[in-house]
Design an enzyme around this catalytic site. Structure first.
Site, mmCIF file in Angstrom:
data_model
loop_
_atom_site.group_PDB
_atom_site.id
_atom_site.type_symbol
_atom_site.label_atom_id
_atom_site.label_comp_id
_atom_site.label_asym_id
_atom_site.label_seq_id
_atom_site.Cartn_x
_atom_site.Cartn_y
_atom_site.Cartn_z
ATOM 1 N N ASP A 13 0.812 -1.222 0.000
ATOM 2 C CA ASP A 13 0.000 0.000 0.000
ATOM 3 C C ASP A 13 0.842 1.266 0.000
ATOM 4 O O ASP A 13 0.480 2.280 0.584
ATOM 5 C CB ASP A 13 -0.985 -0.009 1.181
ATOM 6 C CG ASP A 13 -1.749 -1.320 1.213
ATOM 7 O OD1 ASP A 13 -2.237 -1.708 0.146
ATOM 8 O OD2 ASP A 13 -1.813 -1.955 2.270
ATOM 9 N N GLU A 14 1.973 1.203 -0.670
ATOM 10 C CA GLU A 14 2.833 2.389 -0.787
ATOM 11 C C GLU A 14 2.387 3.279 -1.938
ATOM 12 O O GLU A 14 2.903 4.390 -2.097
ATOM 13 C CB GLU A 14 4.294 1.974 -1.032
ATOM 14 C CG GLU A 14 4.920 1.139 0.080
ATOM 15 C CD GLU A 14 4.760 -0.345 -0.173
ATOM 16 O OE1 GLU A 14 4.056 -0.713 -1.139
ATOM 17 O OE2 GLU A 14 5.324 -1.145 0.598
ATOM 18 N N LYS A 16 1.934 1.744 -5.305
ATOM 19 C CA LYS A 16 2.514 1.183 -6.543
ATOM 20 C C LYS A 16 1.558 1.354 -7.721
ATOM 21 O O LYS A 16 1.985 1.598 -8.848
ATOM 22 C CB LYS A 16 2.849 -0.302 -6.353
ATOM 23 C CG LYS A 16 4.002 -0.520 -5.369
ATOM 24 C CD LYS A 16 4.273 -1.986 -5.124
ATOM 25 C CE LYS A 16 3.144 -2.654 -4.383
ATOM 26 N NZ LYS A 16 2.920 -2.154 -3.007
ATOM 27 N N GLY A 17 0.236 1.220 -7.464
ATOM 28 C CA GLY A 17 -0.750 1.368 -8.547
ATOM 29 C C GLY A 17 -0.657 2.743 -9.183
ATOM 30 O O GLY A 17 -0.721 2.891 -10.403
ATOM 31 N N GLY A 41 -4.373 -5.188 -3.530
ATOM 32 C CA GLY A 41 -5.192 -4.279 -4.331
ATOM 33 C C GLY A 41 -4.381 -3.058 -4.724
ATOM 34 O O GLY A 41 -3.761 -2.421 -3.875
ATOM 35 N N HIS A 42 -4.370 -2.743 -6.006
ATOM 36 C CA HIS A 42 -3.671 -1.544 -6.483
ATOM 37 C C HIS A 42 -4.709 -0.536 -6.956
ATOM 38 O O HIS A 42 -5.587 -0.865 -7.749
ATOM 39 C CB HIS A 42 -2.703 -1.906 -7.614
ATOM 40 C CG HIS A 42 -1.507 -2.659 -7.108
ATOM 41 N ND1 HIS A 42 -0.488 -3.093 -7.908
ATOM 42 C CD2 HIS A 42 -1.183 -3.039 -5.852
ATOM 43 C CE1 HIS A 42 0.424 -3.708 -7.166
ATOM 44 N NE2 HIS A 42 0.018 -3.701 -5.918
ATOM 45 N N THR A 123 -5.784 -11.682 4.427
ATOM 46 C CA THR A 123 -6.888 -11.048 3.706
ATOM 47 C C THR A 123 -7.966 -12.068 3.326
ATOM 48 O O THR A 123 -9.015 -11.689 2.803
ATOM 49 C CB THR A 123 -6.388 -10.349 2.416
ATOM 50 O OG1 THR A 123 -5.811 -11.348 1.571
ATOM 51 C CG2 THR A 123 -5.350 -9.283 2.716
ATOM 52 N N GLN A 175 2.491 -5.853 -2.780
ATOM 53 C CA GLN A 175 2.761 -5.826 -1.340
ATOM 54 C C GLN A 175 4.084 -5.112 -1.088
ATOM 55 O O GLN A 175 4.469 -4.262 -1.875
ATOM 56 C CB GLN A 175 2.688 -7.244 -0.777
ATOM 57 C CG GLN A 175 1.306 -7.825 -1.048
ATOM 58 C CD GLN A 175 1.310 -9.303 -1.300
ATOM 59 O OE1 GLN A 175 2.248 -9.853 -1.851
ATOM 60 N NE2 GLN A 175 0.249 -9.956 -0.909
ATOM 61 N N LEU A 281 3.334 12.728 -0.748
ATOM 62 C CA LEU A 281 4.120 13.798 -0.128
ATOM 63 C C LEU A 281 3.176 14.837 0.482
ATOM 64 O O LEU A 281 3.494 15.473 1.500
ATOM 65 C CB LEU A 281 5.032 14.462 -1.175
ATOM 66 C CG LEU A 281 6.013 15.479 -0.598
ATOM 67 C CD1 LEU A 281 7.043 14.808 0.300
ATOM 68 C CD2 LEU A 281 6.722 16.259 -1.706
ATOM 69 N N THR A 321 1.977 13.570 -5.457
ATOM 70 C CA THR A 321 1.455 14.731 -4.725
ATOM 71 C C THR A 321 -0.074 14.755 -4.651
ATOM 72 O O THR A 321 -0.653 15.748 -4.216
ATOM 73 C CB THR A 321 1.939 16.032 -5.389
ATOM 74 O OG1 THR A 321 1.498 16.015 -6.759
ATOM 75 C CG2 THR A 321 3.449 16.169 -5.335
HETATM 76 P P1 IMP Z 1 -2.430 -12.933 3.109
HETATM 77 O O1 IMP Z 1 -1.297 -12.779 2.167
HETATM 78 O O2 IMP Z 1 -3.750 -12.505 2.525
HETATM 79 O O3 IMP Z 1 -2.500 -14.278 3.741
HETATM 80 O O4 IMP Z 1 -2.171 -11.911 4.313
HETATM 81 C C1 IMP Z 1 -1.014 -12.046 5.120
HETATM 82 C C2 IMP Z 1 -0.597 -10.698 5.674
HETATM 83 O O5 IMP Z 1 -0.175 -9.853 4.611
HETATM 84 C C3 IMP Z 1 -1.732 -9.927 6.370
HETATM 85 O O6 IMP Z 1 -1.149 -9.124 7.388
HETATM 86 C C4 IMP Z 1 -2.266 -9.033 5.266
HETATM 87 O O7 IMP Z 1 -2.919 -7.890 5.770
HETATM 88 C C5 IMP Z 1 -0.978 -8.689 4.560
HETATM 89 N N1 IMP Z 1 -1.195 -8.364 3.143
HETATM 90 C C6 IMP Z 1 -1.382 -9.222 2.130
HETATM 91 N N2 IMP Z 1 -1.513 -8.552 0.960
HETATM 92 C C7 IMP Z 1 -1.413 -7.240 1.258
HETATM 93 C C8 IMP Z 1 -1.440 -6.049 0.465
HETATM 94 O O8 IMP Z 1 -1.586 -6.029 -0.744
HETATM 95 N N3 IMP Z 1 -1.279 -4.875 1.139
HETATM 96 C C9 IMP Z 1 -1.091 -4.836 2.473
HETATM 97 N N4 IMP Z 1 -1.047 -5.919 3.245
HETATM 98 C C10 IMP Z 1 -1.206 -7.123 2.641
HETATM 99 MG MG MG Z 2 -2.849 -2.169 -1.744
#
Ligand code: IMP
Ligand code: MG
Length: 337
Positions: A13-14, A16-17, A41-42, A123, A175, A281, A321
């Site tokens: 969730d930095e 990237k999308g 999710g992007h 998730t 991720q 930013l 931004t």
């Molecule tokens: P899983 O990969 O769905 O089994 O989740 C394992 C861990 O990774 C959990 O803490 C999720 O919240 C985290 N996680 C998995 N995919 C993402 C992502 O795309 N963004 C943020 N956290 C993720």
């Molecule tokens: Mg995401």
């Protein structure tokens, strides 16, 4: 033969999308390859519209770019079909013969696993369970499903041929570095290696083919699910700073902490990026909001970006931004930083 890999530097969730959709419009890649799976999710915002994609590459805004899914990725057929329609990408999405397919039983098994759901905070998308089946050599692959037969291709060969013709290929990591199965905060991690090397292996492209690695950091750190988060803020504090975010896939409130330079340095060590992108930013410097050139940024925002470059020893070249894909300060072509 430029090949650019984009990976996350924190816990996902930095943004990237956003970075990848921007690159798709400005750099016009021939191919964009998605790795990972539907747990990630992007988000792409463009011209007032928002898409949340979980398997389609974030390069879809460029209609000339071929969108591919890596052999080491795992897709869900219903999610894929829905996103093909939502993004208007029918006819330009390609799936490798060997891409893994998540089935309902993987989702059911994961959601009924208390350890994964409660302790780890998965998730619940069936990704870990499908990965287990892949390792045990009993997962069905894309080539086994007739619904996918019109979309199949040999992704490593397509990538190699495009690079041979001088095309640009963007590899979309998912991720973040510290959710890596090997290099993250185990066991509070995802089920794969999320670093640049892991992502290349999923695509089937040699490290020698890489010209750029872009490591993406957000201007603050966020994490969903369990596991350590140094400097974590209380929800009220996050709200006061305007850093409230929800997970793209699960809608869970994200835990947040200030930008962590020590963590960022380790991410640099593990990924050895050639460039750094910093998103949001404007969450640190509201005056930066929507600015698209270096000179327009508030002086303190420029100082902070220069500090990040110096601390990490890697140039910050892309600065987000605002939500829109085009809300970006792009320093790659020499604008002074
Ligand atoms: P899983 O990969 O769905 O089994 O989740 C394992 C861990 O990774 C959990 O803490 C999720 O919240 C985290 N996680 C998995 N995919 C993402 C992502 O795309 N963004 C943020 N956290 C993720
Ligand atoms: Mg995401």
């Amino acid at each position: 033969m430029p090949l650019t890999v984009v990976v996350g530097g924190f816990f996902g969730d930095e943004g990237k999308g956003k970075v990848i959709s921007y690159l798709s419009l400005v750099d016009k890649p021939d191919i964009c390859v998605r790795t990972g799976s539907i747990n990630a999710g992007h988000t792409v915002n463009l011209g007032g519209r928002t898409w949340r994609v979980r398997i389609i590459p974030s390069c879809f805004p460029n209609t000339q770019t071929r969108l591919m899914i890596a052999p080491g990725a795992l897709l869900s057929i219903p999610v894929l079909m829905r996103e093909v329609e939502e993004t208007g990408a029918r006819g330009r999405v390609w799936v490798d013969y060997s891409t893994g397919v998540i089935e309902d039983r993987h989702v059911e098994a994961e959601r009924s696993d208390e350890y994964l759901m409660k302790t780890i905070g998965s998730t619940g998308q069936g990704v870990g369970m499908a990965t287990v089946d892949r390792v045990l050599r009993r997962l069905r692959l894309a080539r086994d499903f007739k619904e996918l037969s019109g979309m199949l291709t040999d992704v490593p060969r397509e990538v190699d041929e495009s690079l041979g013709r001088g095309g640009l290929v963007v590899v979309e990591g998912t991720q973040g570095t510290f959710l890596s199965l090997y290099h993250g905060t185990y066991p509070y991690v995802t089920s794969r290696d999320t670093t640049a090397s892991g992502v290349l292996s999923e695509v089937g492209v040699s490290p020698r083919s890489v010209s750029d690695i872009i490591l993406v950091f957000k201007a603050f750190v966020s994490r969903v699910g369990a596991g350590e988060l140094p400097g974590e803020l209380k929800p009220e504090e996050a709200e006061a700073r305007g850093w409230v975010e929800r997970g793209t896939v699960t809608g869970r409130l994200r835990r947040v902490a200030p930008f962590n330079v020590e963590l960022a340095k380790r991410a640099v060590m593990l990924n050895k990026p050639t460039q750094i992108a910093v998103t949001k930013l404007d969450a640190l410097f509201p005056g930066a909001r929507g600015k698209r050139s270096w000179g327009e940024l508030p002086a303190e925002a420029r100082r902070w970006v220069n500090w990040v470059s110096e601390e990490l020893g890697v140039p910050v070249t892309l600065i987000g931004t605002g939500e829109d894909a085009m809300d970006m300060v792009d320093l790659r072509r020499g604008e002074a930083a």
